[in-house]
Motif scaffolding. Sequence first.
Motif, PDB file in Angstrom:
ATOM      1  N   ARG A   1       1.380   3.644  -3.239  1.00 40.22           N
ATOM      2  CA  ARG A   1       0.885   5.206  -3.132  1.00 40.22           C
ATOM      3  C   ARG A   1       1.842   6.175  -3.138  1.00 40.22           C
ATOM      4  NH1 ARG A   1      -4.079   7.112   0.688  1.00 40.22           N
ATOM      5  NH2 ARG A   1      -4.950   5.900  -1.125  1.00 40.22           N
TER       6      ARG A   1
ATOM      7  N   ALA B   1       0.859  -1.222  -0.035  1.00 34.62           N
ATOM      8  CA  ALA B   1       0.114   0.095  -0.171  1.00 34.62           C
ATOM      9  C   ALA B   1       0.992   1.318   0.012  1.00 34.62           C
ATOM     10  CB  ALA B   1      -0.946  -0.039   1.061  1.00 34.62           C
TER      11      ALA B   1
ATOM     12  N   ARG C   1      -0.488   3.842   3.940  1.00 37.08           N
ATOM     13  CA  ARG C   1      -1.066   4.842   3.045  1.00 37.08           C
ATOM     14  C   ARG C   1      -0.768   6.202   3.596  1.00 37.08           C
ATOM     15  NH1 ARG C   1      -6.641   1.735   0.832  1.00 37.08           N
ATOM     16  NH2 ARG C   1      -5.739   0.404  -0.937  1.00 37.08           N
TER      17      ARG C   1
END
Length: 446
Positions: free
Chosen positions: A22, A18, A318
């Motif tokens: 990102r 993640a 994130r």
Amino acid sequence: MKFDYDLLVIGAGPGGLAASERAAGYGARVAIAEQDSVGGTCVIRGCIPEKLMSFAAEFSDNSQVAAGYGWNQAECAFDWQQFIAAKEREIHRLSQVHNQKLEKAGVALIKGKATFVDAHTLDVAGRKITADKILIAVGAKDVKPEIPGSENIITSSQLFNLKQQPKHIAVIGGNYIPVKLAGILNNLGCQVTQIFLEDHILSAFDKDIALAVEEGMTKRGIQILENTAVKEVKRVGDELDLILSGKNANILSVDTVLFARCRTPNNSGLGLEKAGIQLQSGSIVVDEYNQTTQANIFAVGDCINRINFTPVAIAQGRAFADSQFGNNPHTVCYEYVPSTVSSHPQAATVGLSEAEAHEKLGDVRCYCSRFHPLLHSLTNRDEKTLVKLVVDSHSDRVLGAHMVGEGAIEIIQCLALALRVGATKKHFDEAIGIHPSIAEEFLTLR
């Protein structure tokens, strides 16, 4: 100083994936180092294979229910080898999907074990790689109890790859992982004995929920040995003898012993001391922004040992990328994170238990209903569903929602959002539900 990458991630599990994807989306030059298959514990040896096995186990319940609705019962048997092979194909497919997502995001995948050389340099399979920022996302690993004969014990990771289905398995531990594995294995046709030190299973859950799950497991034929410890495991021919102490002191003979009570942060062998990274009880010390004691190094997921769930690791990853590369500093809120037990019966919970609410606030109200669900009105099964709300007497805010029974996981998932935004008991009372459904019972509690 010029670095090879803006970000180098150690570990291609949920948190690392993640964060890397990102950060790359913000234009950062990102690489991720992984010595195993991409996907981490969740995909390879954790929640995905466990959930697939839980689905397989549910067909046992479904076939029994079908008879009550007029379906003629045909000969039905579970094929362990066929399931394991199908499960492996799906895990490989999911791992490849994650590989493709990394490639599409422009993240370089570097195969090999990563160890620190200094705060900006990692050795990955003999190759020195530098990065401005480093994220540690190495997860946790299985452990075995330190008792004689522990070499005869398997962990949950090994369970999902057994060549033969256990006939009689002893499951050690009473928290949510061993409880759901015990329920799954029982439904698949194994004889199951569950052994734990506490007075009842799921001691961290609301007591009403824990006792309802335990009652359901007992009705399904699982032998429960509470207040009991395993002192030694001896191999006797094809059998394993468990030397038990405590309330049920005896010798128990089985063919398989599973220890799934706990996991430990997978932080050994990383050379953390070379980068000035501090540990506390084996976990990496981080602040609210997941920054370690070294300013350019961060950590997320099970290796920091906060709430060890896949969605939490993803949220942490994130938030890290947003804060460090997206000019959007923010932290993860750990309130009202739902947790589940894919047991048989299944259970789920979010927020405070009754005991926790009393300890924290003193004056609380509880609303609870235990009923025979409509699904089983035409069957001979003595199945009960339990729903419960814990409410602050002063503010009327709902502090906890708990459920045991069919649909618990999906229902509590939705209620978690209601609790997080501050729903009150009055809101629940005024809401109009779907009839007939189990979820509407939360709206009719009085």
